[in-house]
Write an enzyme that holds these catalytic residues in place. Structure first.
Site, PDB file in Angstrom:
ATOM      1  N   ARG A 241       6.097  25.260 -28.426  1.00 53.17           N
ATOM      2  CA  ARG A 241       6.468  23.962 -29.003  1.00 53.17           C
ATOM      3  C   ARG A 241       6.916  23.031 -27.895  1.00 53.17           C
ATOM      4  O   ARG A 241       7.574  23.455 -26.934  1.00 53.17           O
ATOM      5  CB  ARG A 241       7.631  24.110 -29.994  1.00 53.17           C
ATOM      6  N   GLU A 270       4.389  14.184 -30.063  1.00 56.73           N
ATOM      7  CA  GLU A 270       2.971  14.402 -30.362  1.00 56.73           C
ATOM      8  C   GLU A 270       2.499  13.369 -31.374  1.00 56.73           C
ATOM      9  O   GLU A 270       3.130  13.231 -32.416  1.00 56.73           O
ATOM     10  CB  GLU A 270       2.753  15.823 -30.887  1.00 56.73           C
ATOM     11  N   HIS A 289      -2.460  20.435 -28.830  1.00 54.29           N
ATOM     12  CA  HIS A 289      -1.859  21.317 -29.835  1.00 54.29           C
ATOM     13  C   HIS A 289      -2.942  21.953 -30.720  1.00 54.29           C
ATOM     14  O   HIS A 289      -2.911  21.836 -31.953  1.00 54.29           O
ATOM     15  CB  HIS A 289      -0.846  20.546 -30.694  1.00 54.29           C
TER      16      HIS A 289
HETATM   17  P1  NAD Z   1       7.452  35.100 -34.175  1.00 52.90           P
HETATM   18  O1  NAD Z   1       8.578  34.705 -35.034  1.00 52.90           O
HETATM   19  O2  NAD Z   1       6.607  36.270 -34.565  1.00 52.90           O
HETATM   20  O3  NAD Z   1       7.981  35.389 -32.685  1.00 52.90           O
HETATM   21  C1  NAD Z   1       8.910  34.592 -32.024  1.00 52.90           C
HETATM   22  C2  NAD Z   1       9.727  35.493 -31.113  1.00 52.90           C
HETATM   23  O4  NAD Z   1      10.584  34.657 -30.320  1.00 52.90           O
HETATM   24  C3  NAD Z   1      10.616  36.463 -31.879  1.00 52.90           C
HETATM   25  O5  NAD Z   1      10.388  37.792 -31.441  1.00 52.90           O
HETATM   26  C4  NAD Z   1      12.034  36.012 -31.548  1.00 52.90           C
HETATM   27  O6  NAD Z   1      12.942  37.091 -31.441  1.00 52.90           O
HETATM   28  C5  NAD Z   1      11.818  35.337 -30.203  1.00 52.90           C
HETATM   29  N1  NAD Z   1      12.897  34.432 -29.832  1.00 52.90           N
HETATM   30  C6  NAD Z   1      13.719  33.684 -30.625  1.00 52.90           C
HETATM   31  N2  NAD Z   1      14.614  33.015 -29.891  1.00 52.90           N
HETATM   32  C7  NAD Z   1      14.371  33.348 -28.594  1.00 52.90           C
HETATM   33  C8  NAD Z   1      14.969  32.978 -27.369  1.00 52.90           C
HETATM   34  N3  NAD Z   1      16.036  32.163 -27.326  1.00 52.90           N
HETATM   35  N4  NAD Z   1      14.465  33.487 -26.225  1.00 52.90           N
HETATM   36  C9  NAD Z   1      13.412  34.340 -26.258  1.00 52.90           C
HETATM   37  N5  NAD Z   1      12.804  34.733 -27.398  1.00 52.90           N
HETATM   38  C10 NAD Z   1      13.274  34.238 -28.550  1.00 52.90           C
HETATM   39  O7  NAD Z   1       6.570  33.799 -34.013  1.00 52.90           O
HETATM   40  P2  NAD Z   1       5.057  33.706 -33.466  1.00 52.90           P
HETATM   41  O8  NAD Z   1       4.103  33.765 -34.603  1.00 52.90           O
HETATM   42  O9  NAD Z   1       4.876  34.631 -32.328  1.00 52.90           O
HETATM   43  O10 NAD Z   1       5.046  32.189 -32.957  1.00 52.90           O
HETATM   44  C11 NAD Z   1       5.901  31.777 -31.887  1.00 52.90           C
HETATM   45  C12 NAD Z   1       5.911  30.267 -31.820  1.00 52.90           C
HETATM   46  O11 NAD Z   1       4.636  29.814 -31.386  1.00 52.90           O
HETATM   47  C13 NAD Z   1       6.111  29.598 -33.193  1.00 52.90           C
HETATM   48  O12 NAD Z   1       7.487  29.450 -33.504  1.00 52.90           O
HETATM   49  C14 NAD Z   1       5.425  28.265 -33.010  1.00 52.90           C
HETATM   50  O13 NAD Z   1       6.363  27.273 -32.645  1.00 52.90           O
HETATM   51  C15 NAD Z   1       4.446  28.494 -31.856  1.00 52.90           C
HETATM   52  N6  NAD Z   1       3.051  28.336 -32.288  1.00 52.90           N
HETATM   53  C16 NAD Z   1       2.273  27.395 -31.672  1.00 52.90           C
HETATM   54  C17 NAD Z   1       0.953  27.236 -32.059  1.00 52.90           C
HETATM   55  C18 NAD Z   1       0.041  26.240 -31.382  1.00 52.90           C
HETATM   56  O14 NAD Z   1      -0.953  25.838 -31.960  1.00 52.90           O
HETATM   57  N7  NAD Z   1       0.322  25.841 -30.160  1.00 52.90           N
HETATM   58  C19 NAD Z   1       0.432  28.010 -33.096  1.00 52.90           C
HETATM   59  C20 NAD Z   1       1.249  28.972 -33.688  1.00 52.90           C
HETATM   60  C21 NAD Z   1       2.565  29.122 -33.289  1.00 52.90           C
END
Ligand code: NAD
Length: 329
Positions: A241, A270, A289
């Site tokens: 993000r 964005e 994105h």
């Molecule tokens: P998820 O919830 O499965 O995994 C997120 C992980 O981050 C968790 O294991 C959590 O413990 C960890 N986390 C939380 N706070 C943290 C911190 N301070 N330091 C380190 N790790 C921390 O989510 P996901 O499906 O893997 O997605 C992750 C992120 O990717 C989403 O929240 C979203 O913002 C982003 N995303 C972006 C796109 C894109 O198109 N660019 C698409 C999907 C998701």
């Protein structure tokens, strides 16, 4: 019959597969809305369409005012997995579940992270231009390098981070993982090295790839001080993000040679403003994105979102895809 119908507001970015699942049901009525709708217009639409029983969101914000406009809301779903634009606490207070698309786009985002690492390492953009510009003889001044043997730090070891780690292991990279909410044993079992001190580990990484959610804790996580701890030869990849990296600090580090490059799929604002300072730099690659919206991911997300919403309305919620599963009691 009509009185039993549930009305759902679905954003236009829902895929064909999702529509098909809804259309197969005669107890569901759909109203489509634009992903670009303003907050005021969205609240108005919800009010006009009352009773509304469910909403499927693209990037649209959803919080207290939208809930106020929709007293009959049974389910809110994101056609995606990030939910920083949704007020989960407000939903939980009203016992409305927030459903997300699970692993539907996880492989796609992990691929994009690896793609960005490879593109930067192989200097793909610059070498492509070099050949086209007839500068063949200068090619040894722009040597690519290998991911093989390099160290990557994966920040966030959830659905996407675990998959990114696997892809990096396939490149024979050393994978370090920082995730304060995942046990060291789980990280070790995946063949990675758990690290508990982010600041201490940054000088070891050749690549840092961000896969944590945007939360108050992660907003600005990569500020000037943290970026300064990275090696000058290192690259920072953000497919998570915008706002997790402080863009002004990243720009300063890149122009002063304190960081080698960056790959960005997401931005503080964005769409980002035209002529954004980061876009002029040769060592930055950018995407709009789209990491999680490949053709296949869109299909999977649409279908999963429809299944998520219908499961709640049918009284058999897919609990593992609920952010606030406690609302189910
Ligand atoms: P998820 O919830 O499965 O995994 C997120 C992980 O981050 C968790 O294991 C959590 O413990 C960890 N986390 C939380 N706070 C943290 C911190 N301070 N330091 C380190 N790790 C921390 O989510 P996901 O499906 O893997 O997605 C992750 C992120 O990717 C989403 O929240 C979203 O913002 C982003 N995303 C972006 C796109 C894109 O198109 N660019 C698409 C999907 C998701």
């Amino acid at each position: 019959m009509a009185t039993n119908k549930k009305k759902l507001l679905i954003t236009e970015s829902m895929s064909q597969l999702g529509w098909e699942l809804f259309n197969a049901r005669d107890d569901i009525e759909i109203v489509e809305f634009s992903n670009l709708i303003s907050a005021a217009d969205f609240s108005k639409l919800i009010e006009e369409q009352a009773p509304v029983h469910g909403v499927a969101l693209g990037a649209t914000r959803f919080g207290e005012p939208e809930l106020e406009a929709s007293r009959d809301m049974k389910v809110v779903a994101r056609i995606g997995v990030g939910y920083d634009a949704v007020d989960v606490a407000a939903l939980s207070k009203r016992k409305v579940p927030l459903m997300i698309a699970g692993t539907a786009n996880s492989p796609s985002v992990a691929e994009q992270a690896l793609f960005m690492m490879l593109t930067l390492a192989k200097r793909a953009v610059e070498l492509h231009a070099l050949v086209k510009d007839g500068k063949w003889s200068t090619r040894l001044g722009l040597l690519p390098f290998d991911l093989f043997g390099k160290t990557v730090l994966v920040v966030g070891f959830g659905r996407i981070g675990t998959r990114t780690a696997k892809r990096c292991q396939a490149m024979e990279m050393n994978v370090l993982v920082y995730d304060p909410y995942v046990s060291a044993d789980t990280i070790k079992a995946a063949g990675c090295e758990p690290v508990s001190d982010l600041d201490a580990v940054l000088p070891r990484a050749d690549f840092v790839s961000l896969h944590c959610p945007k939360t108050p804790e992660t907003t600005g996580l990569f500020n000037a001080a943290r970026i300064a701890r990275m090696k000058p030869s290192a690259y920072l990849i953000n497919t998570a993000r915008g706002g997790i990296i402080v863009e002004a600090a990243l720009h300063d580090a890149l122009v002063s040679g304190k960081l080698a490059g960056a790959g960005l799929d997401v931005f503080e604002a964005e769409p980002p403003p035209l002529g954004h300072a980061l876009f002029e730099l040769p060592n930055v690659i950018i995407a709009p994105h789209v990491a999680g919206v490949t053709r296949e991911a869109l299909d999977r997300m649409g279908a999963q979102t429809a299944r998520n919403m219908l499961s709640v309305l049918d009284g058999e919620p897919i609990k593992q895809n609920a952010v606030n599963a406690d609302v189910f009691g």
